[in-house]
Design a protein around this motif. Structure first.
Motif, PDB file in Angstrom:
ATOM      1  N   ARG A  20       6.180  -6.305   4.004  1.00 33.48           N
ATOM      2  CA  ARG A  20       6.386  -6.277   2.550  1.00 33.48           C
ATOM      3  C   ARG A  20       5.380  -7.196   1.845  1.00 33.48           C
ATOM      4  O   ARG A  20       4.797  -6.823   0.826  1.00 33.48           O
ATOM      5  N   LEU A  24       2.729  -6.110  -0.978  1.00 35.16           N
ATOM      6  CA  LEU A  24       2.779  -6.690  -2.317  1.00 35.16           C
ATOM      7  C   LEU A  24       1.448  -7.336  -2.694  1.00 35.16           C
ATOM      8  O   LEU A  24       0.936  -7.140  -3.800  1.00 35.16           O
ATOM      9  N   THR A  41      -0.843   4.495  -3.684  1.00 35.05           N
ATOM     10  CA  THR A  41      -0.046   3.960  -2.580  1.00 35.05           C
ATOM     11  C   THR A  41      -0.810   4.063  -1.266  1.00 35.05           C
ATOM     12  O   THR A  41      -0.711   3.168  -0.424  1.00 35.05           O
ATOM     13  N   GLN A  55       4.651   1.943   4.418  1.00 43.25           N
ATOM     14  CA  GLN A  55       4.599   1.738   2.971  1.00 43.25           C
ATOM     15  C   GLN A  55       5.707   2.531   2.292  1.00 43.25           C
ATOM     16  O   GLN A  55       6.426   2.007   1.438  1.00 43.25           O
ATOM     17  N   HIS A  58       9.251   1.017   2.717  1.00 38.25           N
ATOM     18  CA  HIS A  58       9.543  -0.154   1.885  1.00 38.25           C
ATOM     19  C   HIS A  58       9.526   0.166   0.396  1.00 38.25           C
ATOM     20  O   HIS A  58      10.327  -0.384  -0.368  1.00 38.25           O
ATOM     21  N   PHE A  59       8.590   1.013  -0.018  1.00 37.27           N
ATOM     22  CA  PHE A  59       8.409   1.328  -1.438  1.00 37.27           C
ATOM     23  C   PHE A  59       8.131   2.823  -1.569  1.00 37.27           C
ATOM     24  O   PHE A  59       6.993   3.257  -1.391  1.00 37.27           O
ATOM     25  N   THR A  61       7.885   4.820  -4.092  1.00 35.33           N
ATOM     26  CA  THR A  61       7.059   5.295  -5.210  1.00 35.33           C
ATOM     27  C   THR A  61       6.021   4.249  -5.577  1.00 35.33           C
ATOM     28  O   THR A  61       6.182   3.054  -5.292  1.00 35.33           O
ATOM     29  N   LYS A  62       4.985   4.708  -6.240  1.00 30.61           N
ATOM     30  CA  LYS A  62       3.954   3.800  -6.739  1.00 30.61           C
ATOM     31  C   LYS A  62       4.573   2.798  -7.705  1.00 30.61           C
ATOM     32  O   LYS A  62       4.274   1.604  -7.638  1.00 30.61           O
ATOM     33  N   GLU A  63       5.446   3.289  -8.588  1.00 26.45           N
ATOM     34  CA  GLU A  63       6.069   2.409  -9.570  1.00 26.45           C
ATOM     35  C   GLU A  63       6.862   1.289  -8.902  1.00 26.45           C
ATOM     36  O   GLU A  63       6.750   0.129  -9.296  1.00 26.45           O
ATOM     37  N   SER A  64       7.643   1.654  -7.889  1.00 22.55           N
ATOM     38  CA  SER A  64       8.459   0.629  -7.227  1.00 22.55           C
ATOM     39  C   SER A  64       7.576  -0.411  -6.539  1.00 22.55           C
ATOM     40  O   SER A  64       7.894  -1.603  -6.554  1.00 22.55           O
ATOM     41  N   LEU A  65       6.461   0.020  -5.996  1.00 24.33           N
ATOM     42  CA  LEU A  65       5.563  -0.899  -5.292  1.00 24.33           C
ATOM     43  C   LEU A  65       4.844  -1.837  -6.258  1.00 24.33           C
ATOM     44  O   LEU A  65       4.843  -3.056  -6.070  1.00 24.33           O
ATOM     45  N   ALA A  68       7.321  -4.271  -7.963  1.00 26.09           N
ATOM     46  CA  ALA A  68       7.754  -5.300  -7.009  1.00 26.09           C
ATOM     47  C   ALA A  68       6.641  -6.311  -6.757  1.00 26.09           C
ATOM     48  O   ALA A  68       6.904  -7.506  -6.592  1.00 26.09           O
TER      49      ALA A  68
END
Length: 191
Positions: A20, A24, A41, A55, A58-59, A61-65, A68
């Motif tokens: 993660r 990030l 992503t 990837q 853990h995330f 969508t692009k937005e969630s990544l 975060a």
């Protein structure tokens, strides 16, 4: 091959946290270097040295990544500022400095993109609350009762606005602008 640190096998939780963190950090680097439109992503996974499957795990969508990633950077930056224990008389300068560097650059990319991207806009709402809360906590920690909650809100908005407008100034003119306006700002909001 066993995943180890100093000869001791890492736990699943440690491996998850490490993956993660890589994602990030890679997301922030990508936002700063390529902007939101240029960030993907797949590119983040490649930068982080992790599989696309990891990837997505853990995330999804692009937005969630990217959201975060900026939230992670907010936590890290607040901790750095508070550990430095800035002087209360320099609190507004410290707030000003919070809107400089990779955190601001990455957040700015998201703010601009969120204007026309409904999914990103929705994902950004909790992040913006987290940023505001972190800035409030930091200001209160540094200044205590020397500033009112409304003055903190005003100061956050001013610092953000100064940071955006500084993109169009030279470093020298930005420094002159800052030196000229910080005393006025202090006189307006400090008790």
């Amino acid at each position: 091959m066993t995943d180890t640190t100093a000869g001791v096998p890492r736990t699943q939780a440690q491996r998850t946290a490490a993956t993660r963190a890589k994602l990030l950090d890679a997301a922030v680097d990508s936002l700063v270097e390529l902007g939101y439109a240029g960030t993907s992503t797949q590119g983040i996974a490649k930068r982080a040295g992790v599989s696309r499957g990891a990837q997505l795990h853990h995330f999804p969508t692009k937005e969630s990544l990217v959201v975060a990633a900026v939230a992670h950077l907010v936590d890290k930056r607040l901790a750095e500022i508070l550990e430095a224990r800035p002087e209360p008389d320099r609190a507004l300068e410290t707030l000003f400095d919070a809107f400089v560097g990779p955190l601001f650059d990455a957040a700015l990319e998201l703010w601009v993109a969120a204007r026309t991207d409904p999914a990103l806009h929705e994902a950004m709402i909790p992040l913006e609350q987290k940023v505001s809360d972190a800035l409030h906590v930091g200001c209160l920690e540094i200044m205590g009762d020397r500033i009112s909650p409304d003055a903190i809100d005003l100061s956050i908005e001013l610092a953000r606005g100064f940071a955006v407008s500084s993109l169009m100034r030279t470093p020298e003119s930005d420094q002159e602008f800052r030196e000229r306006l910080l005393p006025v700002w202090k006189a307006l909001v400090m008790k």
